[in-house]
Structures are given as C-alpha cells and as structure tokens.
Enzyme design. Structure first.
Site, mmCIF file in Angstrom:
data_model
loop_
_atom_site.group_PDB
_atom_site.id
_atom_site.type_symbol
_atom_site.label_atom_id
_atom_site.label_comp_id
_atom_site.label_asym_id
_atom_site.label_seq_id
_atom_site.Cartn_x
_atom_site.Cartn_y
_atom_site.Cartn_z
ATOM 1 C CG ASP A 146 -0.266 0.014 2.513
ATOM 2 O OD1 ASP A 146 0.971 -0.163 2.523
ATOM 3 O OD2 ASP A 146 -0.934 0.221 3.542
ATOM 4 C CG HIS A 204 22.811 9.120 -15.896
ATOM 5 N ND1 HIS A 204 21.998 8.709 -16.921
ATOM 6 C CD2 HIS A 204 23.054 10.442 -16.125
ATOM 7 C CE1 HIS A 204 21.762 9.730 -17.742
ATOM 8 N NE2 HIS A 204 22.394 10.784 -17.282
ATOM 9 C CG ASP A 214 24.694 16.975 -11.777
ATOM 10 O OD1 ASP A 214 23.919 17.884 -11.412
ATOM 11 O OD2 ASP A 214 24.697 16.513 -12.932
ATOM 12 C CG ASP A 223 20.995 20.507 -13.597
ATOM 13 O OD1 ASP A 223 21.806 19.886 -12.875
ATOM 14 O OD2 ASP A 223 20.701 20.157 -14.759
ATOM 15 C CG HIS A 250 27.376 15.219 -20.820
ATOM 16 N ND1 HIS A 250 27.338 16.595 -20.704
ATOM 17 C CD2 HIS A 250 28.348 14.794 -19.965
ATOM 18 C CE1 HIS A 250 28.223 16.975 -19.800
ATOM 19 N NE2 HIS A 250 28.869 15.910 -19.345
ATOM 20 C CG HIS A 273 19.464 20.390 -19.700
ATOM 21 N ND1 HIS A 273 18.698 20.868 -18.664
ATOM 22 C CD2 HIS A 273 20.549 19.807 -19.105
ATOM 23 C CE1 HIS A 273 19.282 20.570 -17.511
ATOM 24 N NE2 HIS A 273 20.412 19.938 -17.741
ATOM 25 C CG HIS A 323 16.979 16.899 -18.546
ATOM 26 N ND1 HIS A 323 17.386 15.619 -18.775
ATOM 27 C CD2 HIS A 323 17.999 17.469 -17.851
ATOM 28 C CE1 HIS A 323 18.584 15.415 -18.243
ATOM 29 N NE2 HIS A 323 18.971 16.524 -17.673
ATOM 30 C CD GLU A 327 24.471 19.762 -17.921
ATOM 31 O OE1 GLU A 327 24.882 18.791 -17.259
ATOM 32 O OE2 GLU A 327 23.270 20.045 -18.036
ATOM 33 C CE1 TYR A 338 31.994 13.815 -16.445
ATOM 34 C CE2 TYR A 338 31.855 14.268 -18.808
ATOM 35 C CZ TYR A 338 31.436 14.509 -17.515
ATOM 36 O OH TYR A 338 30.460 15.451 -17.293
ATOM 37 N NE ARG A 359 27.727 16.999 -14.977
ATOM 38 C CZ ARG A 359 27.819 15.699 -14.729
ATOM 39 N NH1 ARG A 359 28.608 14.927 -15.459
ATOM 40 N NH2 ARG A 359 27.123 15.143 -13.742
ATOM 41 C CD GLU A 414 24.214 21.089 -14.719
ATOM 42 O OE1 GLU A 414 24.540 20.168 -13.947
ATOM 43 O OE2 GLU A 414 23.216 21.037 -15.463
HETATM 44 N N1 GLY Z 1 21.550 16.812 -13.283
HETATM 45 C C1 GLY Z 1 21.090 16.485 -14.563
HETATM 46 C C2 GLY Z 1 21.775 17.216 -15.621
HETATM 47 O O1 GLY Z 1 22.787 17.845 -15.359
HETATM 48 O O2 GLY Z 1 21.328 17.295 -16.715
HETATM 49 MN MN MN Z 2 23.250 18.567 -13.431
HETATM 50 MN MN MN Z 3 21.984 19.653 -16.353
#
Ligand code: GLY
Ligand code: MN
Ligand code: MN
Length: 430
Positions: A41, A248, A265, A276, A357, A361, A368, A386, A390, A399, A401
C-alpha cells in the site's frame, strides 16, 4: 505548502498566454499527475503535473483544469475541478484546498471551482460547443514512459465518450510557452539556486578524506529541507574518484579518498522549480597540478559556452561551436592528437570520447525542461551550461554546471555567486 505563496497573477497570465495560441472555439483539458504506487500500500511522494501547475498553481492530486475561452457563457470559460475533502480525508491526509483557497491560488473565481464528482455534469455543458479539443501528452523528446499517466488515460476516456470530436496536441503549445520564463518565475528558480548555493558552501566545509558519499548526501538534504525545499531536484550525483566517470552515478555509496576529485551534480527543488548545479572539488582541499589543468580546461569551455548563450543563436550550432572549443582543450591536455582531429569523421568527433553529453538543456519546472531545440534562443529562456571531461584511465571526471538566463543583451549567470574558481574553492575548503 512548504514554499511561500506565489502571486496568482502568474497563473492568470499563463492561462491568457495559452488562450492566445488556441484555434477558434477550442477547449483544453489538463490533469494532475497520479500518486504513483510503490509496493503493497506504499506510494511515492506526489509530484504535480508541471503543465497543470503552470496554468493553475494547484499543487494537489485529483485536480483538472478545463479552459474554453470562447464559451458563450462566461462561467464556463475557465473551470477547475478539485478533490472534495471529507472528515476522513482531513483526519488521515490533512487539509485539502477549499474553493476559496483555490481562488487565492489560481486567480480563478471560486464560483468556477467545482468538486471532481461534478465533472461530467459541467463538462457536458461545455464539450458540444467546442470545435477543437486540446489534450495533454508528454512530448519530451527524451521521455521513455511505460506507465499510463492520468492525461493519457483521459485521452482514451475522451475518445470513447466523444468519438466525433477533433483532438489537438496541447504539448507543443505548452513547450512554446514554458520555454520563455515569465518575470515571476525567475525568482523561484533563483530561490532554488540560492538554496543550492548554501548547500554547496556547507559541503565545502564538510568534505574531507574518509567521508562517505552518502554522508555528503545527508548534509545536502539537511540544508535543502531547512530552506523550504522539498528536496533534491533530481537524484544527486555524489561521485568521488572513478565514480565521476559514470555519468548517471547515483549510488553515492563510496568512501572519499585523499587525492581524489569528487563530482557533485546537485540541485534543490523550490516550489516545483529547479536548480541544476555541478561542481568538482578536491576531497583533500587541494587540486593536484593535473586535476587543476583539467579543471581549468573545463572552466574555460564553460565560460566560452556561456558567451554563446545569447538571443538568435541555435542550439545545434551552439553545440558544434562548444565541441570545437572542447577539442582544442583536449589537445592542450594531451588527450587528443591534432592530426587525428583534423582527419576525424565530422559525424563522430573524437572529443566525444571524453565529453559524451550535451552542453546545455532548458531548465525550469522540469530539470530537463520542455522547449524546442530548433527555436532560436530568446530572452527569458533558461539553460544549463555544463561541459565536462571524463578520463577513465585517470579515474578523474570533472564537470561544471551553471544556470543561465538569456536576456536582450546576452545573458545573466544565475549561479554567479556560487564558488567556481580554483582559488576560491581551495580557500573555502581550508
Ligand atoms: N543533473 C542532470 C543534468 O545535469 O542534466
Ligand atoms: Mn546537473
Ligand atoms: Mn543539467
């Protein structure tokens, strides 16, 4: 709600802006999200449908908005359906919106607010006057959805009941509107960012060799929750050493080692809006020469990319240009060979081995966020920037961002106050 009230004018104006995009004699239906089950439940925490939130500000399950701007009877031009409360619901779940409160939140007169069980009776007086029926679907280009949402269920239900009506897609209109943030939305995103800033400053004093990644996550959560956030905007990536090369990585289960860089991140949610942010910092407070070289390369790419986020630019071209900047940085770091780059297949550029990547975005009610990448950049759009490098063989992933608002004259970095320069980070970690 945990967040402070939002001026209902935002939602009034959002409905007006949507109305301006509709075909003549159109009706729109937007549904709340379901409360998703877990096991037995159990249920997940409720997360409102962002389109419904954008048009109403209602943050409650079992809500439905119907718009019909040209209905001959003014009381049917905007109608909201809510879950009717009961003593049982009050005892077990707590307070639900009254009609008067719904008026406060949405800016919609309370005489146009009904209980959900009245839906068919009211809707029957609307639907046959309409030539076009706009229904909502998830048209995010990267969405893979296996469960049927309430909106999707409603489409099936509608088709069954009213097979001769002409259906239209609401999603492209919502993407068009939501891509441009209204002046009232920017402070909400900024609040999510400011909470993220506080959290990061706290982590700078907390991270040291021997700390576990999940302990960092606990610090993060404490700072978010005490600042009116309902938590993280997305599963946080707290990735030390080689983990940073798993894009990820969300297990956050390892111990941070002396000499490693840790990639964070992390962004806060506030009032359904999101931050983000990514920072990559040395676990022991000092970068090695190599780590610093890679960090500064990423930072230069970030700064150049930020310059290119301005009105009139196109997403695809922007990404190609950022790719070239990254290429030359990777050559500088000895990771790519200049001749190999000159001879590369333009459809499979070599830099993608180290930067696999996208650079940016849309950001907003979704992390996103919705928006069309073929639309030129315009004032009011909010993007992440961002870049990352790597290097698996060096167990090093960096990274950075930030979140950037496009303006008439260029852009504003909404994260400009969050520590970013090497000296600043190292000093604050001492
Ligand atoms: N944290 C997700 C991205 O950077 O797109
Ligand atoms: Mn991010
Ligand atoms: Mn992002």
């Amino acid at each position: 709600m945990r967040y402070l009230p939002i001026d209902s004018q935002l939602f009034v104006q959002n409905r007006q802006r949507l109305t301006a995009l509709l075909k003549p004699k159109s009706l729109v239906v937007v549904n709340a999200n379901d409360i998703m089950p877990t096991n037995a439940d159990g249920t997940m925490v409720f997360r409102q449908n962002n389109d419904l939130f954008y048009l109403t500000g209602v943050d409650q399950e079992e809500t439905r908005l119907v718009l019909f701007p040209e209905h001959p009877d003014p009381k049917f031009r905007e109608v909201l359906f809510l879950r009717e409360t009961s003593e049982l619901i009050e005892i077990w779940e707590g307070h639900k919106l009254t009609k008067a409160e719904a008026e406060q939140v949405t800016g919609l007169p309370q005489k146009q607010v009904y209980w959900m069980h009245q839906f068919e009776q009211i809707f029957g007086q609307m639907v046959f006057e309409a030539d076009h029926i706009y229904l909502n679907t998830n048209e995010h280009t990267r969405a893979t959805v296996d469960v049927q949402s309430r909106d999707a269920r409603y489409i099936a239900e509608f088709r069954e009941r009213y097979p001769l009506h002409q259906l239209e897609r609401l999603a492209p209109l919502m993407h068009y509107l939501r891509a441009i943030k209204q002046p009232q939305e920017i402070p909400l995103i900024q609040t999510a960012i400011d909470i993220t800033d506080k959290m990061f400053r706290r982590l700078l004093g907390f991270i040291k060799p021997g700390v576990w990644e999940y302990e960092i996550e606990a610090e993060m959560m404490h700072e978010f929750l005490r600042n009116r956030s309902r938590g993280a905007a997305y599963s946080p990536i707290i990735a030390s050493g080689a983990n940073a090369c798993v894009l990820h990585y969300i297990d956050n289960s390892q111990q941070c080692q002396d000499g490693d860089v840790i990639l964070l991140d992390i962004g806060a949610e506030y009032a359904n809006y999101n931050a983000d942010m990514t920072r990559s910092i040395p676990v022991n407070g000092r970068f090695t020469a190599r780590q610093r070289a890679v960090y500064e390369a990423v930072l230069r790419v970030m700064k150049e990319a930020t310059q290119m986020l301005r009105p009139g630019n196109l997403w695809d071209e922007y990404h190609r240009e950022v790719g070239k900047v990254m290429e030359s940085e990777l050559i500088g770091l000895g990771l790519l060979d200049r001749t190999d780059v000159q001879n590369q297949d333009p459809d499979a550029p070599l830099y993608k081995k180290y930067f696999m990547h996208g650079t940016s975005h849309f950001l907003g009610l979704d992390v996103h966020d919705v928006g069309n990448k073929y639309r030129k950049m315009e004032p009011g759009m909010v993007f992440t920037v961002e870049p990352g490098i790597y290097i698996r063989e060096e167990k090093l992933g960096i990274r950075l961002e930030n979140n950037v608002l496009i303006t008439e004259s260029g852009n504003i970095d909404l994260m400009k106050n969050i520590p970013l320069e090497v000296e600043e980070i190292e000093e604050m970690m001492q």
